[in-house]
Design a protein around this motif. Structure first.
Motif, short mmCIF file in Angstrom:
data_model
loop_
_atom_site.label_atom_id
_atom_site.label_comp_id
_atom_site.label_asym_id
_atom_site.label_seq_id
_atom_site.Cartn_x
_atom_site.Cartn_y
_atom_site.Cartn_z
N PRO A 142 0.83 -1.21 0.00
CA PRO A 142 0.00 0.00 0.00
C PRO A 142 0.86 1.26 0.00
CG PRO A 142 -0.06 -1.08 2.15
CD PRO A 142 0.64 -2.02 1.21
N PRO A 143 0.47 2.28 -0.76
CA PRO A 143 1.22 3.53 -0.78
C PRO A 143 0.94 4.40 0.44
CG PRO A 143 -0.66 3.68 -2.25
CD PRO A 143 -0.64 2.27 -1.73
N TRP A 144 -0.01 3.99 1.27
CA TRP A 144 -0.33 4.69 2.51
C TRP A 144 0.22 3.88 3.69
CZ3 TRP A 144 -4.25 3.86 -1.23
CH2 TRP A 144 -4.79 2.56 -1.23
N PRO A 145 0.24 4.42 4.89
CA PRO A 145 0.76 3.69 6.04
C PRO A 145 0.01 2.38 6.28
CG PRO A 145 0.54 6.02 6.57
CD PRO A 145 -0.11 5.82 5.24
N GLU A 146 0.72 1.40 6.84
CA GLU A 146 0.12 0.09 7.09
C GLU A 146 -1.13 0.19 7.96
OE1 GLU A 146 0.80 -2.84 5.90
OE2 GLU A 146 2.79 -2.60 5.00
N ASP A 147 -1.18 1.16 8.85
CA ASP A 147 -2.30 1.28 9.77
C ASP A 147 -3.26 2.40 9.37
OD1 ASP A 147 -0.70 3.45 10.30
OD2 ASP A 147 -0.76 3.23 12.49
N ALA A 148 -3.26 2.78 8.09
CA ALA A 148 -4.08 3.91 7.64
C ALA A 148 -5.56 3.68 7.90
CB ALA A 148 -3.83 4.18 6.16
#
Length: 286
Positions: A247-253
């Motif tokens: 994912p291009p966003w944080p793992e915990d988004a």
């Protein structure tokens, strides 16, 4: 556009990109095309040279409510195929996140001639994710109808919203045959019951063999219970030749957005989606 006896509201962005390929972009849940987070991604794709179809699926936004099909996603896939054909924009790219990922994959499976490439992210799966969806989207309507008939449906908050956005939906609810409606709801609920051989709700694994176009999968976050990492990995195995990326966003988004939504009431679950635009554009540009 009228499809299967109901009006479907849609919008096309990027009219200036006359030669640009079309992307049919679908959000998750029963959220409309105007849900926060979707349009920034659509605009980023338009800036990349594409035209984007946004649409309110049946039971979402300003479109008419409809109840048919093996599951709600089957109904949506049939609707999207008819919309693409009606607009004369196929074959095109299909893309979606969360419930929109399932709708997009099912559309590609059932109508492969309409799809050139597939992009999906936040794929729902697993016991928890499926159980929560069935309880959230189907069970309230079953309880309402069994308790008060159609009058009960008119009191369900989600359906009150659909009537507020599209007053014609009240008459569509009032015209329902409650016995037939309950049959459909039980069928839709059954799709969310986790079963061997169904990695995503209501879809037999062997249907993935119908996906033969290039496919990009953005995997779920490390501890995302709604869109498990495991489900993304399994889907990548089922779609032959697909590409799986982190994912291009944080793992915990997703978890952090959920906490913010719970604390403030401000919808922000899809705010990170625009961060996927560079990876999507790179994939589509090959």
């Amino acid at each position: 556009m009228e499809i299967n006896g109901g009006q479907v509201v849609y919008e096309i962005l990027g009219a200036g990109n006359e030669a640009g390929p079309f992307i049919a972009l679908t959000p998750g849940g029963r959220f409309s095309k105007d849900i926060p987070g979707l349009r920034p991604l659509a605009r980023a794709l338009v800036n990349g040279g594409y035209r984007v179809l946004l649409w309110d699926r049946p039971n979402c936004g300003k479109s008419d409510v409809q109840f048919s099909g093996l599951s709600e996603s089957h109904m949506r896939a049939e609707t999207l195929a008819a919309l693409i054909n009606g607009l004369g924009i196929g074959p095109c790219i299909i893309a979606g996140g969360s419930g929109g990922a399932r709708d997009s994959m099912l559309t590609t499976m059932l109508y492969p001639e309409l799809v050139t490439k597939l992009v999906v992210w936040n794929i729902v799966g697993g016991v928890y994710g499926s159980f929560v969806l069935g309880g959230h989207y189907i069970v309230p309507s079953i309880l309402a109808v069994r308790g008060l008939g159609v009058e009960g449906l008119l009191r369900v908050p989600e359906w009150k919203e659909r009537i507020a956005e599209n007053p014609g939906n009240r008459a569509r609810f009032e015209a329902l045959d409650t016995d037939e409606f309950l049959k459909v709801m039980l069928r839709w609920l059954n799709a969310f019951v986790s079963k061997p051989g169904q990695t995503i709700p209501g879809v037999p694994d062997d249907m993935f063999d119908n996906i033969k176009v290039p496919a990009l999968i953005i995997r779920g976050g490390e501890n995302d219970w709604d869109h498990p990492k495991r489900t993304s990995l399994e889907v990548s195995c089922l779609i032959k030749g697909s590409e799986l990326i982190d994912p291009p966003w944080p793992e915990d988004a997703w978890e952090r957005a959920g906490e913010k939504f719970t604390a403030t009431g401000k919808f922000c679950l899809f705010d990170t989606w625009v961060q996927a635009a560079p990876a999507i554009l790179e994939f589509l540009g090959r």
